[in-house]
Design a protein around this motif. Structure first.
Motif, PDB file in Angstrom:
ATOM      1  N   ASN A   1       0.808  -1.218   0.000  1.00 29.01           N
ATOM      2  CA  ASN A   1       0.000   0.000   0.000  1.00 29.01           C
ATOM      3  C   ASN A   1       0.840   1.267   0.000  1.00 29.01           C
ATOM      4  O   ASN A   1       0.322   2.366  -0.192  1.00 29.01           O
ATOM      5  CB  ASN A   1      -0.917   0.018   1.228  1.00 29.01           C
ATOM      6  CG  ASN A   1      -2.363  -0.265   0.873  1.00 29.01           C
ATOM      7  OD1 ASN A   1      -2.796   0.009  -0.248  1.00 29.01           O
ATOM      8  ND2 ASN A   1      -3.110  -0.817   1.798  1.00 29.01           N
ATOM      9  N   GLU A   2       2.133   1.132   0.239  1.00 32.24           N
ATOM     10  CA  GLU A   2       3.008   2.295   0.304  1.00 32.24           C
ATOM     11  C   GLU A   2       3.698   2.511  -1.036  1.00 32.24           C
ATOM     12  O   GLU A   2       4.321   1.589  -1.578  1.00 32.24           O
ATOM     13  CB  GLU A   2       4.044   2.109   1.411  1.00 32.24           C
ATOM     14  CG  GLU A   2       4.965   3.310   1.589  1.00 32.24           C
ATOM     15  CD  GLU A   2       5.981   3.094   2.698  1.00 32.24           C
ATOM     16  OE1 GLU A   2       6.258   4.046   3.431  1.00 32.24           O
ATOM     17  OE2 GLU A   2       6.496   1.965   2.815  1.00 32.24           O
ATOM     18  N   LEU A   3       3.622   3.726  -1.565  1.00 30.07           N
ATOM     19  CA  LEU A   3       4.340   4.071  -2.789  1.00 30.07           C
ATOM     20  C   LEU A   3       5.823   4.193  -2.460  1.00 30.07           C
ATOM     21  O   LEU A   3       6.226   4.969  -1.593  1.00 30.07           O
ATOM     22  CB  LEU A   3       3.824   5.384  -3.368  1.00 30.07           C
ATOM     23  CG  LEU A   3       4.470   5.827  -4.689  1.00 30.07           C
ATOM     24  CD1 LEU A   3       4.150   4.841  -5.805  1.00 30.07           C
ATOM     25  CD2 LEU A   3       4.026   7.231  -5.063  1.00 30.07           C
TER      26      LEU A   3
ATOM     27  N   ILE B   1      -5.062   1.107  -6.739  1.00 31.07           N
ATOM     28  CA  ILE B   1      -6.282   1.340  -5.970  1.00 31.07           C
ATOM     29  C   ILE B   1      -5.964   0.904  -4.543  1.00 31.07           C
ATOM     30  O   ILE B   1      -5.688  -0.275  -4.304  1.00 31.07           O
ATOM     31  CB  ILE B   1      -7.478   0.535  -6.513  1.00 31.07           C
ATOM     32  CG1 ILE B   1      -7.723   0.879  -7.982  1.00 31.07           C
ATOM     33  CG2 ILE B   1      -8.723   0.787  -5.675  1.00 31.07           C
ATOM     34  CD1 ILE B   1      -8.811   0.043  -8.628  1.00 31.07           C
ATOM     35  N   ARG B   2      -5.966   1.814  -3.609  1.00 28.27           N
ATOM     36  CA  ARG B   2      -5.528   1.521  -2.247  1.00 28.27           C
ATOM     37  C   ARG B   2      -6.326   0.356  -1.665  1.00 28.27           C
ATOM     38  O   ARG B   2      -7.546   0.278  -1.802  1.00 28.27           O
ATOM     39  CB  ARG B   2      -5.658   2.762  -1.368  1.00 28.27           C
ATOM     40  CG  ARG B   2      -4.977   2.618  -0.019  1.00 28.27           C
ATOM     41  CD  ARG B   2      -4.826   3.947   0.679  1.00 28.27           C
ATOM     42  NE  ARG B   2      -4.113   3.792   1.935  1.00 28.27           N
ATOM     43  CZ  ARG B   2      -2.793   3.734   2.042  1.00 28.27           C
ATOM     44  NH1 ARG B   2      -2.049   3.831   0.958  1.00 28.27           N
ATOM     45  NH2 ARG B   2      -2.225   3.588   3.221  1.00 28.27           N
ATOM     46  N   ASP B   3      -5.596  -0.556  -1.042  1.00 32.27           N
ATOM     47  CA  ASP B   3      -6.154  -1.758  -0.401  1.00 32.27           C
ATOM     48  C   ASP B   3      -6.736  -2.754  -1.389  1.00 32.27           C
ATOM     49  O   ASP B   3      -7.336  -3.751  -0.969  1.00 32.27           O
ATOM     50  CB  ASP B   3      -7.236  -1.400   0.631  1.00 32.27           C
ATOM     51  CG  ASP B   3      -6.695  -0.588   1.787  1.00 32.27           C
ATOM     52  OD1 ASP B   3      -5.536  -0.827   2.179  1.00 32.27           O
ATOM     53  OD2 ASP B   3      -7.429   0.296   2.286  1.00 32.27           O
TER      54      ASP B   3
ATOM     55  N   TYR C   1       8.171  -7.480 -13.112  1.00 29.53           N
ATOM     56  CA  TYR C   1       6.917  -6.733 -13.123  1.00 29.53           C
ATOM     57  C   TYR C   1       5.861  -7.484 -12.308  1.00 29.53           C
ATOM     58  O   TYR C   1       5.660  -8.690 -12.494  1.00 29.53           O
ATOM     59  CB  TYR C   1       6.415  -6.548 -14.566  1.00 29.53           C
ATOM     60  CG  TYR C   1       7.516  -6.235 -15.543  1.00 29.53           C
ATOM     61  CD1 TYR C   1       8.027  -4.939 -15.666  1.00 29.53           C
ATOM     62  CD2 TYR C   1       8.082  -7.239 -16.334  1.00 29.53           C
ATOM     63  CE1 TYR C   1       9.057  -4.655 -16.554  1.00 29.53           C
ATOM     64  CE2 TYR C   1       9.107  -6.972 -17.222  1.00 29.53           C
ATOM     65  CZ  TYR C   1       9.592  -5.676 -17.328  1.00 29.53           C
ATOM     66  OH  TYR C   1      10.612  -5.402 -18.209  1.00 29.53           O
ATOM     67  N   PHE C   2       5.190  -6.759 -11.412  1.00 28.73           N
ATOM     68  CA  PHE C   2       4.163  -7.333 -10.556  1.00 28.73           C
ATOM     69  C   PHE C   2       2.833  -6.605 -10.736  1.00 28.73           C
ATOM     70  O   PHE C   2       2.791  -5.387 -10.917  1.00 28.73           O
ATOM     71  CB  PHE C   2       4.556  -7.211  -9.074  1.00 28.73           C
ATOM     72  CG  PHE C   2       5.493  -8.275  -8.579  1.00 28.73           C
ATOM     73  CD1 PHE C   2       5.025  -9.534  -8.233  1.00 28.73           C
ATOM     74  CD2 PHE C   2       6.841  -8.005  -8.441  1.00 28.73           C
ATOM     75  CE1 PHE C   2       5.882 -10.501  -7.761  1.00 28.73           C
ATOM     76  CE2 PHE C   2       7.715  -8.961  -7.969  1.00 28.73           C
ATOM     77  CZ  PHE C   2       7.224 -10.221  -7.624  1.00 28.73           C
ATOM     78  N   LEU C   3       1.759  -7.365 -10.656  1.00 34.14           N
ATOM     79  CA  LEU C   3       0.420  -6.812 -10.531  1.00 34.14           C
ATOM     80  C   LEU C   3      -0.325  -7.689  -9.531  1.00 34.14           C
ATOM     81  O   LEU C   3      -0.491  -8.899  -9.760  1.00 34.14           O
ATOM     82  CB  LEU C   3      -0.313  -6.797 -11.873  1.00 34.14           C
ATOM     83  CG  LEU C   3      -1.649  -6.043 -11.906  1.00 34.14           C
ATOM     84  CD1 LEU C   3      -1.424  -4.557 -11.625  1.00 34.14           C
ATOM     85  CD2 LEU C   3      -2.351  -6.232 -13.239  1.00 34.14           C
ATOM     86  N   LYS C   4      -0.730  -7.103  -8.425  1.00 32.34           N
ATOM     87  CA  LYS C   4      -1.377  -7.860  -7.350  1.00 32.34           C
ATOM     88  C   LYS C   4      -2.757  -7.303  -7.082  1.00 32.34           C
ATOM     89  O   LYS C   4      -2.939  -6.087  -6.947  1.00 32.34           O
ATOM     90  CB  LYS C   4      -0.529  -7.802  -6.076  1.00 32.34           C
ATOM     91  CG  LYS C   4      -1.103  -8.602  -4.915  1.00 32.34           C
ATOM     92  CD  LYS C   4      -0.155  -8.598  -3.726  1.00 32.34           C
ATOM     93  CE  LYS C   4      -0.719  -9.437  -2.576  1.00 32.34           C
ATOM     94  NZ  LYS C   4       0.210  -9.471  -1.421  1.00 32.34           N
ATOM     95  N   TYR C   5      -3.745  -8.207  -7.008  1.00 35.76           N
ATOM     96  CA  TYR C   5      -5.127  -7.826  -6.743  1.00 35.76           C
ATOM     97  C   TYR C   5      -5.591  -8.498  -5.466  1.00 35.76           C
ATOM     98  O   TYR C   5      -5.550  -9.723  -5.340  1.00 35.76           O
ATOM     99  CB  TYR C   5      -6.023  -8.231  -7.904  1.00 35.76           C
ATOM    100  CG  TYR C   5      -7.499  -7.995  -7.667  1.00 35.76           C
ATOM    101  CD1 TYR C   5      -7.971  -6.715  -7.383  1.00 35.76           C
ATOM    102  CD2 TYR C   5      -8.413  -9.036  -7.725  1.00 35.76           C
ATOM    103  CE1 TYR C   5      -9.321  -6.474  -7.161  1.00 35.76           C
ATOM    104  CE2 TYR C   5      -9.763  -8.818  -7.512  1.00 35.76           C
ATOM    105  CZ  TYR C   5     -10.214  -7.538  -7.229  1.00 35.76           C
ATOM    106  OH  TYR C   5     -11.544  -7.314  -7.007  1.00 35.76           O
TER     107      TYR C   5
END
Length: 784
Positions: free
Chosen positions: A233-235, A260-262, A298-302
């Motif tokens: 959640n931290e940039l 999108i936070r959280d 590269y990551f994308l987490k949902y």
């Protein structure tokens, strides 16, 4: 089937909703020096999806947590990481944890060696763990740089970045490694899809001894697990630049945070690495091994819910190497004229790797579930023929640029894993199934030029072309339990069954220069199937929370296979060789003293290897023909010591001793069978030792001066089974000094400061590669 999908998703949503109705909200405060609130600390509930970053008041909170017992892990760059056992129920909904400065205490390290998050000191087997900070301190840029940092580990390459790695005398000698590597939970299936470069690392775990129960094929010597930093959640971000002699340039850049936070998170990181080469080619007076590479991560987490998450990870690696085999003709030549060779055929290696994985993680009240789907691809070839006789003669060169239909390896894997929930206490369990498919079409031409008679060829100016196409698939089922009889005693037991099927298709051709190819070996094929059963059992006695004893037995195996077609008629193809097994017996002790300022881990081991796979390198094809030809015994001892007894002074020491000998070894030679019983194992120094001292002096709370020195010592070792090629014991000295602040750091560094010349890789016919010369440079880095 498609009509049923909405119903399945509704059932899953209802399932999660039912749990939420009985869940609780949990909060806490993290403090630092003088109990002041600590902002920016990372707080995790182990083995769940719950994670938070503390605010300006040091506060954090988790919503809808199922009641139970958990372990809370807290970390911050300036403080020692800490673990805290907590109970979440109606009477316990908050906690306050005070961290201690990193200069006054060692980290309490969490690892995933058992495929669940656990405190490393509680595990009943040998494991070394390096934090992100330690990876930077040791300047680990490539996986071979961990040599001796973990006891009894040795790793090197002939210059093509495909490392030969051994642990405790169990050594990688073919494309099926004996020590398997995982990156972000994905097995680097073979040396074809292996990524050696490291950056943006969260943690390195080196598991020593067979790990077949949980990791399966090719984990007979151990496992190297690389965990890179994942988005939160931290940039946050980083940028780094390294400049050194030999034209060394290394740039890294990354950013991660919430979209999108959280809910939705991303991570992008890239590395460029290049240098002008260490070797001079006397044939044309050029730098032979100039190279550059790019690695992207590269990551994308949902986060669908607090219990369910999906993570997509893609890695791409592109390496261009002008001297993949910078080899002198013999050890004597390599040492007499260091970093100078004489090769008439030069080329550029194109090495492109693509790895992708999709992971689904569910953390529930009664069980956790993980699905990992992966795809790996490697396309590797030489743009021009490469020298095969390692001399100025136009005798032999190797051709493999036959287009993308060949020399492109593709691998797909799937694993489903169920495990006990994070709140489990007396009984913890893990079970799962695993499957894979691999397709590897290789086409290699061996060209004999004008000087072919010098290597024994009766004719010249022709190419012998060998096509080998391998298809193999396999499946496995495994399970492991940990049962605690009481707070002092627990037992671990596990079992795995692996099945593997291989099919090898071959074709041989003869092509005179300027003419069409004719078939010398018609298309033919062979199949073979293999089975492996790998048990594990251990007993642990926890004398206190800081002192543990254990005894363990574990088994590992290296996959069997089928020999390939080569240009050597004395090595017929399509012969099956069996899996190689290692049985390991180990006793150890893990201890922390003086309020976690001193850690001492000790172990002794005894390993038996049966059906030892003995490779024969067929040149100039660079094809390995493997046969089961022996038995090996390996025994030894290990010690790992770390301390911060004096404020600001960190001392780390690792020591390993290995006595690895063949008790039976039959190899062909001069038309007969030779017995090499009693010979040393290859690529196995009898001693590994690494001493690191680092002193940190604080000019203020923000500015620190850091100096570091390292002494690496490797004992005697051999590079061929006949034990004719030996490197005597030697020492390497490294140093690092600079300034560090919360956001920036600048360091001067040097490696192999004494300029020691030594053989670190050699083939059994004598061609030898030197370890890196004296290197030095500067590192600049910033993070936010």
């Amino acid at each position: 089937m498609m009509k049923k999908l909405p119903a399945l998703f509704l059932m899953l949503a209802a399932f999660c909703s039912a749990y939420a109705q009985s869940s609780l909200n949990f909060s806490g405060t993290i403090t630092g020096t003088k109990s002041a609130p600590l902002q920016g600390a990372t707080v995790n509930l182990l083995n769940t999806n719950y994670a938070a970053i503390t605010d300006s008041k040091g506060a954090f909170s988790f919503k809808n947590v199922p009641p139970g017992k958990y372990i809370l892990h807290v970390s911050n760059v300036a403080y020692a990481a800490a673990n805290q056992n907590i109970i979440i129920n109606e009477q316990s909904l908050s906690a306050t944890i005070q961290l201690v400065e990193a200069s006054n205490r060692l980290d309490e390290v969490v690892v995933t060696a058992n495929k669940r998050e656990e405190e490393v000191q509680n595990l009943p087997f040998s494991i070394s763990a390096l934090s992100a900070k330690q990876v930077q301190d040791y300047k680990v840029w490539n996986l071979r740089d961990i040599t001796a940092i973990a006891p009894n580990l040795y790793s090197a390459s002939p210059g093509d970045n495909r490392n030969v790695t051994g642990i405790r005398g169990i050594v990688t000698t073919s494309y099926d490694p004996a020590v398997t590597t995982y990156i972000d939970g994905v097995s680097q299936f073979s040396l074809d899809t292996y990524i050696p470069q490291l950056f943006d690392v969260e943690r390195l775990e080196i598991l020593r001894g067979p790990q077949g129960t949980l990791y399966g094929r090719n984990a007979m010597g151990g496992v190297i697990s690389v965990i890179t930093k994942q988005p939160t959640n931290e940039l946050s971000g980083f940028a780094g630049a390294n400049y050194g002699n030999y034209g060394q340039q290394r740039y890294s850049l990354g950013i991660s945070g919430p979209l999108i936070r959280d809910k939705l998170f991303f991570g992008i990181a890239g590395l460029y690495n290049g240098f002008n080469g260490y070797y001079t080619n006397l044939f044309n007076n050029t730098q032979l091994d100039k190279q550059h590479a790019f690695l992207g991560n590269y990551f994308l987490k949902y986060l669908a819910t607090q219990k369910l998450s999906f993570t997509l990870n893609v890695k791409n690696y592109a390496n261009r190497n002008n001297g993949p085999f910078a080899l002198a003709g013999s050890p004597a030549d390599a040492l007499a004229t260091p970093f100078k060779i004489d090769q008439n055929a030069t080329t550029t290696t194109i090495d492109n790797i693509f790895n992708a994985s999709l992971a689904a993680n569910y953390a529930g009240r009664d069980f956790n579930f993980t699905s990992v789907s992966t795809y790996q691809e490697n396309y590797r070839y030489y743009t021009l023929p490469i020298d095969g006789d390692f001399s100025s003669l136009d005798a032999v060169s190797v051709v493999n640029n036959y287009g993308p239909a060949f020399n492109k390896v593709k691998v797909g894997t799937q694993e489903f894993k169920f495990s006990s929930p994070a709140s489990a206490s007396n009984l913890k369990w893990t079970t799962g199934v695993y499957g894979f498919y691999r397709y590897a079409p290789t086409k290699v031409g061996t060209h004999f030029g004008d000087d072919a008679s010098a290597v024994g060829s009766p004719i010249n100016d022709f190419t012998s072309i060998n096509t080998n196409t391998e298809r193999n698939y396999g499946a496995a089922v495994y399970g492991q339990i940990v049962y605690a009889f009481n707070p002092q005693w627990d037992v671990t037991a596990g079992l795995r069954y692996d099945y593997e099927h291989k099919k090898e298709e071959i074709k041989g051709e003869f092509q005179p220069d300027g003419a069409d190819a004719s078939v010398t070996q018609n298309d033919t094929s062979s199949t073979a199937s293999f089975h492996a059963l790998t048990p594990k059992i251990s007993l642990a006695y926890h004398i206190t929370d800081q002192n543990n004893l254990y005894a363990s037995y574990s088994r590992g195996f290296r996959a069997g296979g089928i020999s390939q077609l080569s240009s050597d008629p004395s090595q017929p193809p399509l012969f099956a060789f069996k899996p190689e097994y290692s049985d390991n017996y180990e006793i150890g002790s893990k201890n922390t003293y003086f309020n976690n300022t001193l850690r001492v881990n000790l172990a002794v081991f005894y390993s038996l290897v049966n059906n030892a796979q003995v490779p024969t390198l067929i040149l100039p094809d660079a094809i390995t023909v493997t046969k089961n030809a022996g038995k090996l015994n390996s025994r030894g001892a290990e010690a790992e010591i770390a301390t911060t007894v004096l404020k600001g002074l960190d001392i780390s020491y690792s020591f390993g001793y290995t006595h690895a000998r063949y008790t039976d070894l039959q190899v062909p030679g001069n038309g007969a069978v030779l017995s090499l019983k009693g010979n040393h194992q290859v690529y196995t120094p009898d001693v590994t030792s690494m001493l690191a001292l680092q002193y940190t002096y604080s000019l203020s709370r923000e500015i620190k001066l850091i100096t570091r020195g390292e002494w690496l010592y490797l004992g005697d070792q051999y590079f061929d089974l006949a034990n004719r090629i030996q490197q005597k014991a030697y020492s390497i000295f490294n140093a690092r000094a600079g300034v560090s602040t919360k956001r920036y750091e600048a360091f001067l560094w040097g490696k192999n400061l004494a300029g020691k010349h030594y053989i670190d890789y050699a083939y059994d016919f004598g061609a030898s590669h030197l370890g890196n010369p004296r290197t030095y440079g500067v590192t600049l880095r910033t993070q936010f």
